[in-house]
Design an enzyme around this catalytic site. Structure first.
Site, mmCIF file in Angstrom:
data_model
loop_
_atom_site.group_PDB
_atom_site.id
_atom_site.type_symbol
_atom_site.label_atom_id
_atom_site.label_comp_id
_atom_site.label_asym_id
_atom_site.label_seq_id
_atom_site.Cartn_x
_atom_site.Cartn_y
_atom_site.Cartn_z
ATOM 1 N N ARG A 1 17.117 24.729 8.159
ATOM 2 C CA ARG A 1 15.999 23.957 7.608
ATOM 3 C C ARG A 1 14.981 23.574 8.676
ATOM 4 O O ARG A 1 13.770 23.626 8.443
ATOM 5 C CB ARG A 1 16.535 22.707 6.899
ATOM 6 N N LYS B 1 -7.661 15.500 14.863
ATOM 7 C CA LYS B 1 -6.946 14.917 13.724
ATOM 8 C C LYS B 1 -5.723 15.761 13.412
ATOM 9 O O LYS B 1 -5.725 16.614 12.518
ATOM 10 C CB LYS B 1 -7.883 14.803 12.518
ATOM 11 N N LYS C 1 -19.637 9.262 21.129
ATOM 12 C CA LYS C 1 -19.795 8.995 19.706
ATOM 13 C C LYS C 1 -20.589 7.712 19.479
ATOM 14 O O LYS C 1 -21.009 7.048 20.430
ATOM 15 C CB LYS C 1 -18.417 8.925 19.041
ATOM 16 N N GLU D 1 -22.659 12.959 19.906
ATOM 17 C CA GLU D 1 -22.677 12.931 18.450
ATOM 18 C C GLU D 1 -23.980 12.300 17.970
ATOM 19 O O GLU D 1 -24.330 11.190 18.381
ATOM 20 C CB GLU D 1 -21.484 12.126 17.953
ATOM 21 N N ASP E 1 -23.607 15.119 13.082
ATOM 22 C CA ASP E 1 -22.587 14.434 12.296
ATOM 23 C C ASP E 1 -23.107 14.029 10.918
ATOM 24 O O ASP E 1 -24.035 13.240 10.800
ATOM 25 C CB ASP E 1 -22.116 13.183 13.056
#
Length: 272
Positions: free
Chosen positions: A93, A128, A160, A190, A211
């Site tokens: 598994r 992410k 950012k 950004e 963005d």
């Protein structure tokens, strides 16, 4: 690093021991199994699966039959394992989970890459990722034909909105970063407005991230920059919008969806 991750995965699944295997399978029993694709997919993680078997029991014989990054038809033989039956079934598994997950990312990435084929834009990922699995998930993106953005915060400077707010302006943020980083490190800024794009160009940013801009804003930014600086389209990118974003003329389109929204593919371990 992968070895330590495998130890954690195995400990999580096995606990104090595989009660099923230990209660019904004799210690000297041998077996051979094949890991097969049960649907069309792009393969990623097969070498990690092989490591799972070998790390748990060095007496297991493992043969990788198909390499990562391969587009596989249904029933493609990916991996062959043979050895102590108890060990094979105990690890099954864990080995399948990681291969299904990473191949799901590779397969989803390939779908997005095909969607923007013919444009000049390259599909890239984001930070992410699943905690602890970043390197493997980003490897899976590459297996599907995408490219990696930063592997971590130490991989480059991305200024950012909150950084700009603290620094006071894009110009001040770029100047401060430029004075404190090695000369070969790139600075990306950004921007969510066209006036910020103009300021970032004047501040000599190396890359500009557009963005959550509209398509018209992105096209205007592309026209204004005129190829002087690479542009990245990002923010709220969806599969049904990625083609239009790529067609604005940006150099990169970044999305978290190829990792965060990728479904696991169907891979099985079958009796040979």
């Amino acid at each position: 690093m992968v070895g330590r991750l495998i130890d954690l995965w195995l400990a999580e699944d096995i606990g104090h021991g595989d009660m099923t295997a230990m209660s019904m399978i004799e210690p000297d029993a041998k077996a051979t199994f094949h890991m097969n694709a049960r649907e069309e997919l792009w393969l990623a993680g097969v070498d990690v699966a092989a490591m799972c078997f070998k790390r748990y029991d060095p007496n297991i014989s493992v043969e990788v039959k198909t390499q990562d990054g391969t587009r596989c038809e249904k029933k493609t033989l990916l991996l062959a394992v043979s050895g102590p039956a108890r060990s094979l079934l105990t690890v099954e598994r864990t080995a399948l989970n990681i291969t299904q997950h990473l191949s799901g990312i590779a397969t989803e990435t390939a779908r997005w890459v095909a969607e923007i084929k013919g444009t000049n834009a390259k599909l890239i990922d984001t930070r992410k990722t699943t905690p602890g699995l970043r390197a493997l998930e980003k490897h899976a993106v590459v297996c599907g034909g995408g490219a990696n953005h930063r592997l971590g915060l130490d991989g480059g400077v991305i200024i950012k909105d909150n950084h700009i707010a603290v620094a006071g302006s894009i110009t001040k943020a770029v100047q401060r970063a430029r004075s404190r980083i090695p000369g070969l490190v790139k600075i990306e800024v950004e921007c969510d407005r066209l006036d910020q794009v103009r300021e970032a160009v004047e501040a000599k940013a190396d890359i500009i991230l557009l963005d959550n801009m509209s398509l018209d804003q992105m096209r205007e930014a592309v026209k204004f920059v005129g190829g002087r600086i690479p542009l990245e389209g990002s923010g709220g990118v969806r599969f049904n919008t990625v083609r239009a974003i790529a067609e604005t003329g940006v150099d990169y389109v970044s999305t978290s969806k190829t990792i965060q929204a990728a479904p696991a593919v169907d891979i099985g371990l079958d009796d040979a």
